[in-house]
Enzyme design. Sequence first.
Site, short mmCIF file in Angstrom:
data_model
loop_
_atom_site.label_atom_id
_atom_site.label_comp_id
_atom_site.label_asym_id
_atom_site.label_seq_id
_atom_site.Cartn_x
_atom_site.Cartn_y
_atom_site.Cartn_z
N HIS A 159 0.66 -1.22 0.25
CA HIS A 159 0.22 0.14 -0.03
C HIS A 159 1.00 1.42 -0.27
O HIS A 159 0.47 2.53 -0.01
CB HIS A 159 -0.74 0.06 0.75
CG HIS A 159 -1.78 -1.12 0.98
ND1 HIS A 159 -2.12 -1.90 0.99
CD2 HIS A 159 -3.27 -1.02 0.94
CE1 HIS A 159 -3.22 -2.48 1.03
NE2 HIS A 159 -3.90 -1.68 0.56
N GLY A 208 -0.26 -2.85 -5.57
CA GLY A 208 -1.37 -3.79 -5.71
C GLY A 208 -3.36 -3.50 -4.99
O GLY A 208 -4.34 -4.37 -5.30
N HIS A 209 -3.17 -1.61 -4.85
CA HIS A 209 -4.11 -0.93 -4.03
C HIS A 209 -4.02 0.45 -4.97
O HIS A 209 -3.64 0.81 -5.24
CB HIS A 209 -4.45 -0.86 -3.01
CG HIS A 209 -5.75 -0.37 -2.39
ND1 HIS A 209 -6.76 0.57 -3.19
CD2 HIS A 209 -6.55 -0.60 -1.25
CE1 HIS A 209 -7.23 0.83 -2.32
NE2 HIS A 209 -7.54 0.63 -1.36
N HIS A 269 -11.76 -6.91 -5.68
CA HIS A 269 -11.71 -5.84 -4.18
C HIS A 269 -12.45 -5.20 -4.81
O HIS A 269 -12.01 -3.95 -6.37
CB HIS A 269 -10.42 -5.60 -3.54
CG HIS A 269 -10.60 -4.95 -2.90
ND1 HIS A 269 -10.57 -3.84 -3.01
CD2 HIS A 269 -10.43 -5.05 -1.59
CE1 HIS A 269 -10.73 -3.08 -1.42
NE2 HIS A 269 -10.46 -4.20 -0.33
N GLU A 321 -13.84 -8.85 -0.08
CA GLU A 321 -14.27 -7.79 -0.20
C GLU A 321 -14.82 -7.26 -1.82
O GLU A 321 -14.18 -5.99 -2.52
CB GLU A 321 -13.53 -6.13 0.45
CG GLU A 321 -12.72 -6.54 1.91
CD GLU A 321 -12.67 -6.00 2.77
OE1 GLU A 321 -11.91 -5.20 2.06
OE2 GLU A 321 -12.39 -5.05 3.50
N GLU A 337 -19.27 -2.15 0.64
CA GLU A 337 -18.17 -1.87 1.44
C GLU A 337 -18.22 -0.13 2.18
O GLU A 337 -18.30 0.34 -0.21
CB GLU A 337 -16.73 -1.77 1.21
CG GLU A 337 -15.52 -1.05 2.31
CD GLU A 337 -14.00 -1.31 2.40
OE1 GLU A 337 -13.60 -0.39 2.27
OE2 GLU A 337 -14.35 -2.39 1.09
N CYS A 339 -16.13 2.30 1.66
CA CYS A 339 -15.16 2.59 0.68
C CYS A 339 -15.61 2.93 -0.77
O CYS A 339 -15.37 3.05 -1.51
CB CYS A 339 -13.85 2.64 1.15
SG CYS A 339 -13.34 3.63 2.53
N CYS A 414 -9.73 2.59 6.64
CA CYS A 414 -10.59 3.57 6.01
C CYS A 414 -11.71 4.43 5.49
O CYS A 414 -12.03 5.25 4.86
CB CYS A 414 -10.39 1.98 4.86
SG CYS A 414 -11.68 0.94 4.82
N CYS A 415 -12.68 3.90 6.61
CA CYS A 415 -14.20 4.28 6.11
C CYS A 415 -14.68 5.57 6.71
O CYS A 415 -15.01 6.18 5.61
CB CYS A 415 -15.15 3.45 6.22
SG CYS A 415 -15.23 1.78 5.50
#
Length: 651
Positions: A159, A208-209, A269, A321, A337, A339, A414-415
């Site tokens: 990340h 990866g994200h 994801h 997710e 989710e 996000c 995160c949210c």
Amino acid sequence: MTQQKLSETVQAAAGLQEAAGPVAPTPAALSALRPLGLGRVRLGEEGLLGRWRRRNAEDTLPHCVDNLHGSGNIGNLRTAAGESEGEFAGMWFADSDVHKTLEAAAWQLAASPEDAGLRSFVDDTTALLARAQQADGYLNSYFTVVAPQDRWAKPDWSHELYCAGHLIQAAVAAGRTGASDALVTLARRFADLLVERFGPDGVEEVCGHPEIETALAELYRLTGHRPYLDLARRFLDLRGRGLLGHGRFGPRYYQDHQPVREVREVTGHAVRQLYLLAGMVDVAVETGDLSLLNAAERLWEDAVHRRTYVTGAHGSRHRDEAYGDPYELPPDRAYGETCAAIASFQWNWRLLLATGRARYADEMERVLYNAFAAAVSSDGRHFFYSNPLQVRTGHASAGEEAAARRLPWYSCACCPPNIARLMASLPGYLATADDDGLWIHLYGDASFDAPGGRRVEMRTAYPWQGRIELEIAEAGTGQPWTLALRVPGWCDAYTVSIGGEPVRAAARDGYVRLTRAWTPGTTVVLDLGMPVRQVTAHPRVDAARGCVALARGPLVYCLEQADLPHGTVLEDVRLDPGAPVTPDHREDLPDIPVVLTATGLVADAGGSLYTAGARRERTGTPLTLTAVPYFLWGNRSEGPMRVWIPVAATG
């Protein structure tokens, strides 16, 4: 670039963009619409959107700041700066929550420059980040404190670029609002390091994200520095080569299984997929790459028509997710989710700007009033991570992400900061304008200052009522211009009047366009019909077969245990398909202007788990059902809830 020259560049860009919002295409971009500057849209505090934003400023944003200190995020940065000792706290990407909260604070300072607490948070945190930043520009507390040997070594899970992206987006907000030149300076130092390492002659790698792509595009838009945009495009071009390896869930989880221009369906994801798609649109319009834009629109078709919940939520699998198979949309196991809802809203805004197609504004509205709004409690200090469409009687929560009640914070938080940054920037998403007119995409109490000396005041009780009243407060030069008003896709009938006189105004491509030489004081009324709709799912959505969802206007409704007679089990309730469902108001629910009243039946659920042959339900005494807006569920008490209501058998 010297500090003075950098400051002049940023100030010039900010002046040209008039405190632009989160997405600000350059004049050369292939965008059909141009957003109004953030300061040109003011939300009335009596409307629902205005109250949400005030709650965000007074409750959610301070709550996030407090928890960054209490949960150790700020402490991690102090350790990275060499100012304290102790174990690293939280997730390895904990810095991103700091950056998202910084972004929220910057957007809010545009409306509340006198807020000394927010100003102090921005200044103090920016100074701390500068002290934690390494000499080459690198900034990540986890890989500075815990695993310096792994810096850049594990792109599939680290990340690092994701955190960098959120830092850059915070800097863009600070630059556009004038909140902090220093934050722009340190973010650019990191971005320059990324260009040096990953640019044309650098390492072939992706994150990866996804998130860095859209951040770099916006940094380019703020500064005009082309290498940032080129790097964003390079990351997109490299994706799909399997650079991230197989991992636990396979390359589809990372959207690294196929080049982005060739992919035919959303995968993996959900948040990663949606952030990637937002970056694709940003790069497409700035580079003129229609193959990227076409791919994003093709994937919208797949996501919205085969893998999105009726609330606008994305993601049907808890395990990763992720998106499921086509039509795999279980209501009780929905991940949805928060996000992902935010990412969908941001992606659809970019598609709307790029194309001008009303369907993207329709999707923004669906997400905003349902999937997103449900994630925040009425007090603004408790949150859902996942957003199911059903909670069963006897549900045993399996962890933080298996929602039965909103929590004040999460180990993976995160949210909440993501909620804060969207709400703080919400005025930037309502309208667009150009020399020819003003386009209003989302409705609420608001005023709009469009270019050319045009000002429009909008008053409405939307989404509770469909009447939208507009007044031309200032008309500009006296030349004809267009006021374009969206007619939502759910609306089958509407009327338009100007100055109290009905006019025939057919919607074209989802918008009523009213063109004339306006005079100050002229009133326009768009009245959208809001009958109750009984929505059914596609036959392939097995989990919703034999059920209906109730909706009115943009709001999806649900049943809660709190509104059932004592002893009635929610899973035994059936909707009487022959009885009307009507809008109503209950004196004991003063915070819900419109509930829906329906007739229900209670089925006899006795018998064995399985029965040979057809099982015929016996129904008991009819009962009156009250449905409340989905976004308000879980605020009165914990308990079962469902959006999809089984219909009683007839005959």
